[in-house]
Design a protein around this motif. Structure first.
Motif, PDB file in Angstrom:
ATOM      1  N   GLY A 248      31.141  63.753  50.433  1.00  0.00           N
ATOM      2  CA  GLY A 248      30.686  65.118  50.212  1.00  0.00           C
ATOM      3  C   GLY A 248      31.749  66.056  49.674  1.00  0.00           C
ATOM      4  N   HIS A 249      32.756  65.523  49.022  1.00  0.00           N
ATOM      5  CA  HIS A 249      33.821  66.337  48.434  1.00  0.00           C
ATOM      6  C   HIS A 249      33.422  66.675  46.992  1.00  0.00           C
ATOM      7  CE1 HIS A 249      36.591  64.072  51.420  1.00  0.00           C
ATOM      8  NE2 HIS A 249      35.885  65.011  52.020  1.00  0.00           N
ATOM      9  N   ILE A 250      32.480  67.583  46.872  1.00  0.00           N
ATOM     10  CA  ILE A 250      31.870  67.874  45.579  1.00  0.00           C
ATOM     11  C   ILE A 250      32.867  68.474  44.600  1.00  0.00           C
ATOM     12  CG2 ILE A 250      30.047  69.219  44.440  1.00  0.00           C
ATOM     13  CD1 ILE A 250      29.253  66.633  46.111  1.00  0.00           C
ATOM     14  N   ASP A 251      33.782  69.301  45.058  1.00  0.00           N
ATOM     15  CA  ASP A 251      34.784  69.854  44.141  1.00  0.00           C
ATOM     16  C   ASP A 251      35.651  68.753  43.554  1.00  0.00           C
ATOM     17  OD1 ASP A 251      33.917  72.474  44.423  1.00  0.00           O
ATOM     18  OD2 ASP A 251      35.222  72.845  46.142  1.00  0.00           O
ATOM     19  N   ASP A 252      35.980  67.757  44.368  1.00  0.00           N
ATOM     20  CA  ASP A 252      36.772  66.639  43.866  1.00  0.00           C
ATOM     21  C   ASP A 252      35.979  65.838  42.840  1.00  0.00           C
ATOM     22  OD1 ASP A 252      38.802  67.433  45.574  1.00  0.00           O
ATOM     23  OD2 ASP A 252      38.244  65.999  47.137  1.00  0.00           O
ATOM     24  N   ALA A 253      34.697  65.602  43.127  1.00  0.00           N
ATOM     25  CA  ALA A 253      33.847  64.888  42.164  1.00  0.00           C
ATOM     26  C   ALA A 253      33.702  65.709  40.885  1.00  0.00           C
ATOM     27  CB  ALA A 253      32.480  64.598  42.780  1.00  0.00           C
ATOM     28  N   TRP A 254      33.523  67.013  41.033  1.00  0.00           N
ATOM     29  CA  TRP A 254      33.351  67.893  39.870  1.00  0.00           C
ATOM     30  C   TRP A 254      34.604  67.873  38.985  1.00  0.00           C
ATOM     31  CZ3 TRP A 254      29.494  69.778  37.315  1.00  0.00           C
ATOM     32  CH2 TRP A 254      29.671  70.837  36.416  1.00  0.00           C
ATOM     33  N   SER A 255      35.773  67.673  39.581  1.00  0.00           N
ATOM     34  CA  SER A 255      37.011  67.641  38.794  1.00  0.00           C
ATOM     35  C   SER A 255      37.073  66.435  37.859  1.00  0.00           C
ATOM     36  CB  SER A 255      38.235  67.650  39.713  1.00  0.00           C
ATOM     37  OG  SER A 255      38.406  66.391  40.347  1.00  0.00           O
ATOM     38  N   MET A 256      36.191  65.464  38.054  1.00  0.00           N
ATOM     39  CA  MET A 256      36.158  64.274  37.202  1.00  0.00           C
ATOM     40  C   MET A 256      35.104  64.373  36.098  1.00  0.00           C
ATOM     41  SD  MET A 256      36.655  61.373  40.085  1.00  0.00           S
ATOM     42  CE  MET A 256      37.429  61.901  41.591  1.00  0.00           C
ATOM     43  N   VAL A 257      34.358  65.485  36.095  1.00  0.00           N
ATOM     44  CA  VAL A 257      33.332  65.701  35.080  1.00  0.00           C
ATOM     45  C   VAL A 257      33.997  66.156  33.784  1.00  0.00           C
ATOM     46  CG1 VAL A 257      31.343  67.141  34.457  1.00  0.00           C
ATOM     47  CG2 VAL A 257      31.526  66.185  36.765  1.00  0.00           C
ATOM     48  N   ASP A 258      33.533  65.597  32.686  1.00  0.00           N
ATOM     49  CA  ASP A 258      34.046  65.938  31.359  1.00  0.00           C
ATOM     50  C   ASP A 258      34.063  67.460  31.174  1.00  0.00           C
ATOM     51  OD1 ASP A 258      33.826  66.566  28.440  1.00  0.00           O
ATOM     52  OD2 ASP A 258      33.918  64.389  28.263  1.00  0.00           O
TER      53      ASP A 258
ATOM     54  N   ASP B  46      39.595  59.199  27.642  1.00  0.00           N
ATOM     55  CA  ASP B  46      40.315  60.218  26.885  1.00  0.00           C
ATOM     56  C   ASP B  46      41.728  59.689  26.658  1.00  0.00           C
ATOM     57  OD1 ASP B  46      41.855  62.401  26.036  1.00  0.00           O
ATOM     58  OD2 ASP B  46      40.712  63.821  27.256  1.00  0.00           O
ATOM     59  N   PRO B  47      42.008  59.176  25.447  1.00  0.00           N
ATOM     60  CA  PRO B  47      43.325  58.561  25.222  1.00  0.00           C
ATOM     61  C   PRO B  47      44.478  59.553  25.280  1.00  0.00           C
ATOM     62  CG  PRO B  47      42.053  58.650  23.178  1.00  0.00           C
ATOM     63  CD  PRO B  47      41.147  59.112  24.276  1.00  0.00           C
ATOM     64  N   GLN B  48      44.232  60.822  24.955  1.00  0.00           N
ATOM     65  CA  GLN B  48      45.318  61.807  25.001  1.00  0.00           C
ATOM     66  C   GLN B  48      45.748  62.098  26.434  1.00  0.00           C
ATOM     67  OE1 GLN B  48      43.542  64.963  22.724  1.00  0.00           O
ATOM     68  NE2 GLN B  48      44.684  64.366  20.887  1.00  0.00           N
ATOM     69  N   LEU B  49      44.782  62.245  27.324  1.00  0.00           N
ATOM     70  CA  LEU B  49      45.094  62.530  28.725  1.00  0.00           C
ATOM     71  C   LEU B  49      45.213  61.269  29.570  1.00  0.00           C
ATOM     72  CD1 LEU B  49      42.824  65.647  29.338  1.00  0.00           C
ATOM     73  CD2 LEU B  49      45.272  65.581  28.845  1.00  0.00           C
ATOM     74  N   ARG B  50      44.875  60.119  28.975  1.00  0.00           N
ATOM     75  CA  ARG B  50      44.890  58.834  29.664  1.00  0.00           C
ATOM     76  C   ARG B  50      44.091  58.888  30.963  1.00  0.00           C
ATOM     77  NH1 ARG B  50      47.334  54.632  28.627  1.00  0.00           N
ATOM     78  NH2 ARG B  50      47.940  54.093  30.752  1.00  0.00           N
ATOM     79  N   ARG B  51      42.827  59.304  30.822  1.00  0.00           N
ATOM     80  CA  ARG B  51      41.947  59.349  31.985  1.00  0.00           C
ATOM     81  C   ARG B  51      40.505  59.185  31.540  1.00  0.00           C
ATOM     82  NH1 ARG B  51      41.373  64.690  35.260  1.00  0.00           N
ATOM     83  NH2 ARG B  51      39.492  63.615  35.851  1.00  0.00           N
ATOM     84  N   TRP B  52      39.667  58.836  32.517  1.00  0.00           N
ATOM     85  CA  TRP B  52      38.242  58.669  32.293  1.00  0.00           C
ATOM     86  C   TRP B  52      37.517  59.924  32.754  1.00  0.00           C
ATOM     87  CZ3 TRP B  52      35.630  54.601  30.029  1.00  0.00           C
ATOM     88  CH2 TRP B  52      36.425  53.507  29.692  1.00  0.00           C
ATOM     89  N   TRP B  53      36.508  60.323  31.985  1.00  0.00           N
ATOM     90  CA  TRP B  53      35.691  61.492  32.304  1.00  0.00           C
ATOM     91  C   TRP B  53      34.234  61.070  32.486  1.00  0.00           C
ATOM     92  CZ3 TRP B  53      38.132  65.759  33.478  1.00  0.00           C
ATOM     93  CH2 TRP B  53      39.339  66.097  32.851  1.00  0.00           C
ATOM     94  N   LEU B  54      33.571  61.654  33.460  1.00  0.00           N
ATOM     95  CA  LEU B  54      32.138  61.477  33.669  1.00  0.00           C
ATOM     96  C   LEU B  54      31.415  62.464  32.758  1.00  0.00           C
ATOM     97  CD1 LEU B  54      29.718  60.302  35.263  1.00  0.00           C
ATOM     98  CD2 LEU B  54      30.107  62.124  36.944  1.00  0.00           C
ATOM     99  N   THR B  55      30.643  61.955  31.807  1.00  0.00           N
ATOM    100  CA  THR B  55      30.016  62.822  30.810  1.00  0.00           C
ATOM    101  C   THR B  55      28.580  63.197  31.139  1.00  0.00           C
ATOM    102  OG1 THR B  55      29.246  60.984  29.426  1.00  0.00           O
ATOM    103  CG2 THR B  55      31.467  61.836  28.988  1.00  0.00           C
ATOM    104  N   THR B  56      28.068  62.738  32.281  1.00  0.00           N
ATOM    105  CA  THR B  56      26.679  63.012  32.639  1.00  0.00           C
ATOM    106  C   THR B  56      26.546  63.956  33.823  1.00  0.00           C
ATOM    107  OG1 THR B  56      26.736  60.913  33.839  1.00  0.00           O
ATOM    108  CG2 THR B  56      25.704  60.896  31.672  1.00  0.00           C
ATOM    109  N   GLY B  57      27.620  64.480  34.321  1.00  0.00           N
ATOM    110  CA  GLY B  57      27.550  65.423  35.428  1.00  0.00           C
ATOM    111  C   GLY B  57      27.319  64.749  36.766  1.00  0.00           C
ATOM    112  N   LEU B  58      27.237  65.565  37.793  1.00  0.00           N
ATOM    113  CA  LEU B  58      27.037  65.068  39.157  1.00  0.00           C
ATOM    114  C   LEU B  58      25.621  64.519  39.319  1.00  0.00           C
ATOM    115  CD1 LEU B  58      28.826  67.860  41.220  1.00  0.00           C
ATOM    116  CD2 LEU B  58      29.737  65.691  40.429  1.00  0.00           C
TER     117      LEU B  58
END
Length: 140
Positions: free
Chosen positions: A44-54, A120-132
């Motif tokens: 239930g750490h929604i802010d943490d999950a939201w930080s992974m959204v594109d 994202d090759p510039q930031l070297r991280r994966w982004w969730l592009t479909t939202g929560l």
């Protein structure tokens, strides 16, 4: 004292550890991101999950107060990956079954979360592009 900053630090550490050691591959970073996201949703750490959204998705679909309230009224009881598919080296799909209980009514239900992730090759991280996950009644 709030644990939120500590949780964020631990998630950031999990996402960046392989990259910081110089041995992290794109696949390692993907696996770390998926693991951290699943944990954030489960607990239930929604802010943490939201930080992974594109960031582009987040700008176009900002989280509203109502969205946040909806997440606060549920308890996740299960998070199971039902399938995943690499669309390319830089994009993947994942189907997740999420079981949740409404804290007020104690009614349990299941939602299907169709996730699309991009590298994202510039930031070297994966982004969730479909939202929560869409957790409102009647959505899948």
């Amino acid at each position: 004292m709030s644990r939120s900053p500590l949780r964020r630090l631990l998630i950031l550490f999990a996402l960046m550890l392989p990259a910081g050691c110089g041995v992290g591959t794109q696949n390692d970073l993907r696996d770390n991101a998926l693991f951290a996201y699943a944990g954030a949703i489960r607990w239930g750490h929604i802010d943490d999950a939201w930080s992974m959204v594109d960031p582009d998705y987040a700008r176009e679909h900002p989280m509203t107060a109502l969205d946040r309230e909806r997440f606060e009224q549920i308890q996740v009881t299960g998070y199971q990956v039902k399938g995943s598919e690499m669309l390319s080296e830089n994009e993947m799909l994942q189907l997740v079954e999420i079981r949740l209980i409404n804290k007020h009514t104690q009614a349990e239900r299941t939602v299907q979360d169709r996730q699309r992730w991009r590298w994202d090759p510039q930031l070297r991280r994966w982004w969730l592009t479909t939202g929560l996950p869409k957790i409102t009644a009647g959505t899948t």
